[in-house]
Design an enzyme around this catalytic site. Structure first.
Site, PDB file in Angstrom:
ATOM      1  N   ASP A 132      34.179   8.288 -37.699  1.00  0.00           N
ATOM      2  CA  ASP A 132      33.884   9.252 -36.654  1.00  0.00           C
ATOM      3  C   ASP A 132      34.121  10.609 -37.193  1.00  0.00           C
ATOM      4  O   ASP A 132      35.065  10.691 -37.721  1.00  0.00           O
ATOM      5  CB  ASP A 132      34.338   8.731 -35.283  1.00  0.00           C
ATOM      6  CG  ASP A 132      34.059   7.838 -34.393  1.00  0.00           C
ATOM      7  OD1 ASP A 132      32.910   7.122 -34.956  1.00  0.00           O
ATOM      8  OD2 ASP A 132      34.528   7.105 -33.618  1.00  0.00           O
ATOM      9  N   ARG A 182      25.657   9.114 -40.146  1.00  0.00           N
ATOM     10  CA  ARG A 182      25.377   8.951 -38.707  1.00  0.00           C
ATOM     11  C   ARG A 182      25.072  10.563 -38.296  1.00  0.00           C
ATOM     12  O   ARG A 182      25.984  11.211 -38.701  1.00  0.00           O
ATOM     13  CB  ARG A 182      26.276   8.428 -37.891  1.00  0.00           C
ATOM     14  CG  ARG A 182      26.024   8.617 -36.367  1.00  0.00           C
ATOM     15  CD  ARG A 182      27.283   8.320 -35.689  1.00  0.00           C
ATOM     16  NE  ARG A 182      27.784   7.041 -35.925  1.00  0.00           N
ATOM     17  CZ  ARG A 182      28.772   6.760 -35.319  1.00  0.00           C
ATOM     18  NH1 ARG A 182      29.876   7.607 -34.873  1.00  0.00           N
ATOM     19  NH2 ARG A 182      29.602   5.220 -35.679  1.00  0.00           N
TER      20      ARG A 182
HETATM   21  C1  LIG Z   1      26.058   6.134 -31.784  1.00  0.00           C
HETATM   22  C2  LIG Z   1      26.662   7.477 -31.416  1.00  0.00           C
HETATM   23  C3  LIG Z   1      28.041   7.815 -32.022  1.00  0.00           C
HETATM   24  C4  LIG Z   1      28.426   9.329 -31.728  1.00  0.00           C
HETATM   25  N1  LIG Z   1      29.462   9.606 -32.634  1.00  0.00           N
HETATM   26  C5  LIG Z   1      30.133  10.686 -32.323  1.00  0.00           C
HETATM   27  C6  LIG Z   1      31.154  11.227 -33.399  1.00  0.00           C
HETATM   28  O1  LIG Z   1      31.655  10.626 -34.261  1.00  0.00           O
HETATM   29  N2  LIG Z   1      31.381  12.556 -33.109  1.00  0.00           N
HETATM   30  C7  LIG Z   1      30.988  13.308 -32.199  1.00  0.00           C
HETATM   31  O2  LIG Z   1      31.338  14.531 -32.308  1.00  0.00           O
HETATM   32  N3  LIG Z   1      30.082  12.941 -31.388  1.00  0.00           N
HETATM   33  C8  LIG Z   1      29.444  11.492 -31.642  1.00  0.00           C
HETATM   34  N4  LIG Z   1      28.509  11.327 -30.779  1.00  0.00           N
HETATM   35  C9  LIG Z   1      28.279  12.102 -29.550  1.00  0.00           C
HETATM   36  C10 LIG Z   1      27.196  13.032 -29.663  1.00  0.00           C
HETATM   37  O3  LIG Z   1      27.649  14.065 -30.597  1.00  0.00           O
HETATM   38  C11 LIG Z   1      26.605  13.648 -28.609  1.00  0.00           C
HETATM   39  O4  LIG Z   1      27.563  14.470 -27.949  1.00  0.00           O
HETATM   40  C12 LIG Z   1      26.131  12.669 -27.444  1.00  0.00           C
HETATM   41  O5  LIG Z   1      25.351  11.716 -28.173  1.00  0.00           O
HETATM   42  C13 LIG Z   1      25.095  13.535 -26.637  1.00  0.00           C
HETATM   43  O6  LIG Z   1      23.815  14.160 -27.374  1.00  0.00           O
HETATM   44  P1  LIG Z   1      22.398  13.476 -27.434  1.00  0.00           P
HETATM   45  O7  LIG Z   1      21.856  13.525 -28.756  1.00  0.00           O
HETATM   46  O8  LIG Z   1      22.471  12.202 -26.529  1.00  0.00           O
HETATM   47  O9  LIG Z   1      21.664  14.670 -26.612  1.00  0.00           O
HETATM   48  P2  LIG Z   1      21.670  15.293 -25.151  1.00  0.00           P
HETATM   49  O10 LIG Z   1      21.008  16.456 -25.005  1.00  0.00           O
HETATM   50  O11 LIG Z   1      23.260  15.639 -24.701  1.00  0.00           O
HETATM   51  O12 LIG Z   1      21.117  14.024 -24.247  1.00  0.00           O
HETATM   52  C14 LIG Z   1      19.772  13.709 -24.334  1.00  0.00           C
HETATM   53  C15 LIG Z   1      19.525  12.883 -22.977  1.00  0.00           C
HETATM   54  O13 LIG Z   1      20.366  11.672 -23.131  1.00  0.00           O
HETATM   55  C16 LIG Z   1      20.879  11.039 -21.887  1.00  0.00           C
HETATM   56  N5  LIG Z   1      22.437  11.386 -22.017  1.00  0.00           N
HETATM   57  C17 LIG Z   1      23.072  11.967 -23.087  1.00  0.00           C
HETATM   58  N6  LIG Z   1      24.435  11.453 -22.688  1.00  0.00           N
HETATM   59  C18 LIG Z   1      24.602  10.902 -21.756  1.00  0.00           C
HETATM   60  C19 LIG Z   1      25.588  10.434 -21.095  1.00  0.00           C
HETATM   61  N7  LIG Z   1      26.877  10.934 -21.607  1.00  0.00           N
HETATM   62  N8  LIG Z   1      25.366   9.701 -20.153  1.00  0.00           N
HETATM   63  C20 LIG Z   1      24.226   9.640 -19.205  1.00  0.00           C
HETATM   64  N9  LIG Z   1      23.043   9.966 -20.034  1.00  0.00           N
HETATM   65  C21 LIG Z   1      23.281  10.598 -21.365  1.00  0.00           C
HETATM   66  C22 LIG Z   1      20.416  12.171 -20.889  1.00  0.00           C
HETATM   67  O14 LIG Z   1      19.181  11.317 -20.490  1.00  0.00           O
HETATM   68  C23 LIG Z   1      20.232  13.441 -21.665  1.00  0.00           C
HETATM   69  O15 LIG Z   1      19.247  14.289 -21.154  1.00  0.00           O
HETATM   70  C24 LIG Z   1      27.921  10.139 -30.957  1.00  0.00           C
HETATM   71  C25 LIG Z   1      26.848   9.489 -30.297  1.00  0.00           C
HETATM   72  C26 LIG Z   1      26.249   8.521 -30.480  1.00  0.00           C
HETATM   73  C27 LIG Z   1      24.976   8.280 -29.650  1.00  0.00           C
END
Ligand SMILES: Cc1cc2nc3c(=O)[nH]c(=O)nc-3n(C[C@H](O)[C@H](O)[C@H](O)COP(=O)(O)OP(=O)(O)OC[C@H]3O[C@@H](n4cnc5c(N)ncnc54)[C@H](O)[C@@H]3O)c2cc1C
Length: 306
Positions: A132, A182
């Site tokens: 991560d 990722r």
């Molecule tokens: C598989 C995976 C692994 C990850 N690993 C890391 C990592 O190692 N380090 C790191 O810094 N970050 C990690 N993240 C988190 C990532 O950086 C984002 O903070 C997170 O995914 C929200 O961004 P988004 O791309 O979904 O877009 P956003 O613009 O935040 O969300 C898009 C849409 O998705 C939905 N959504 C998003 N988040 C949520 C939530 N929490 N609850 C409900 N609905 C939601 C909503 O409908 C939102 O409008 C990971 C995310 C995923 C999916």
């Protein structure tokens, strides 16, 4: 603004105690987390795999300053990987590690040795490990550890955060044959000097990074719930002639579950990031910061205390 406040609270012991002591908090947490122990993680993994999804399991915990705790985390992963192999859940399920849970903050060598033991066990179990990404102060150390691990365990996955200004260059560096990467937006509170601050700039960076990874020779893992970015991912896969086994989508457990199934039913590999364990506070707060609407669940749980 609200995001910054929630992310600041994610580092507050006082708020942590308040949130953890609210009686309904557990119910809310259960939406995003498999449960406390590895039996719960295994049971959840079994259900997800039966639904046609792949899984990456994270044992919750981070920023460890205690060597005994780092060893306990290593041992937890070793036991989990044995259990996954016995239950024939590999290679559908792999594991995700935070180096800060393995001792990175007090001794990078200790974290490397623990991660190495976990990679060796994962290989024996027939699956992979992904490191991560944490806050930007750890990025160099994590990528250096990744490079060392990849000498003997070339399938070890990297995570790059599109909000960091450096990430396009890191994508170019890591878009090599066999390299699992990722790409996520990034979940920490970062200063302007190192990270884009507006949603638009982060999204634009995500698309530039996605293009580099999809055009390259590695294996892109597109971790996002953002509908626009998911469809750009589908579009670029066609453009760069990638078949469904040459990239994957990843989403968090409990976030857009119907979309996860929809994409899997279209034939894409969709991997669900499944956390378990008792140290869920910081993880949960990052999920709240991403979507303040989730706060209403927490507000109801906290009110139930009175
Ligand atoms: C598989 C995976 C692994 C990850 N690993 C890391 C990592 O190692 N380090 C790191 O810094 N970050 C990690 N993240 C988190 C990532 O950086 C984002 O903070 C997170 O995914 C929200 O961004 P988004 O791309 O979904 O877009 P956003 O613009 O935040 O969300 C898009 C849409 O998705 C939905 N959504 C998003 N988040 C949520 C939530 N929490 N609850 C409900 N609905 C939601 C909503 O409908 C939102 O409008 C990971 C995310 C995923 C999916």
């Amino acid at each position: 603004m609200l995001r910054s406040v929630i992310l600041a609270a994610s580092r507050s012991g006082r708020v942590e105690r308040l949130v953890e002591s609210a009686p309904l908090t557990r119910g809310v947490v259960r939406r995003f987390i498999a449960g406390d122990g590895d039996e719960a993680a295994l049971a959840c993994t079994q259900e997800l795999v039966a639904d046609g999804l792949a899984v990456t399991i994270d044992h919750l915990g981070e920023d460890t300053t205690n060597p005994a705790q780092a060893e306990a985390t290593r041992d937890e992963y070793l036991g989990l990987l044995d259990a996954l192999a016995t239950a024939e859940l590999t290679p559908a399920a792999e594991v995700s590690l935070k180096l800060s849970a393995l001792g990175q903050l007090f001794d990078e060598k200790v974290a490397y040795e623990h991660a190495r033991a976990i990679c060796a066990k994962a290989t024996e179990a027939g699956t992979t490990v992904t490191l991560d990404a944490e806050d930007h102060t750890t990025t160099d150390s994590t990528l250096e550890t990744l490079a060392r691990l990849r000498v003997d365990f070339p399938t070890t996955g990297a995570v790059l955060q599109a909000y960091l200004r450096r990430t396009e260059a890191d994508c170019r560096e890591l878009a090599t044959a066999g390299s699992r990467v990722r790409l996520c937006k990034g979940a920490y509170k970062e200063p302007e000097s190192v990270a884009y601050q507006s949603r638009l700039d982060v999204d634009k960076s995500y698309v530039r990074c996605l293009n580099i990874l999809m055009a390259g020779e590695g294996y892109p893992m597109l971790a996002t719930h953002d509908p626009r970015l998911v469809s750009i991912g589908e579009d670029r896969a066609k453009w760069f002639d990638r078949t469904n086994d040459e990239f994957e989508f990843q989403m968090l457990y409990g976030v857009r579950p119907e979309e996860q199934l929809r994409l899997a039913n279209l034939g894409y590999t969709v991997r669900v990031y499944l956390p378990y364990g008792t140290q869920w506070y910081a993880y949960m707060m990052r999920r709240l910061a991403e979507r303040p609407a989730n706060l209403s669940f927490f507000a109801r749980a906290l009110r139930s205390k009175r």
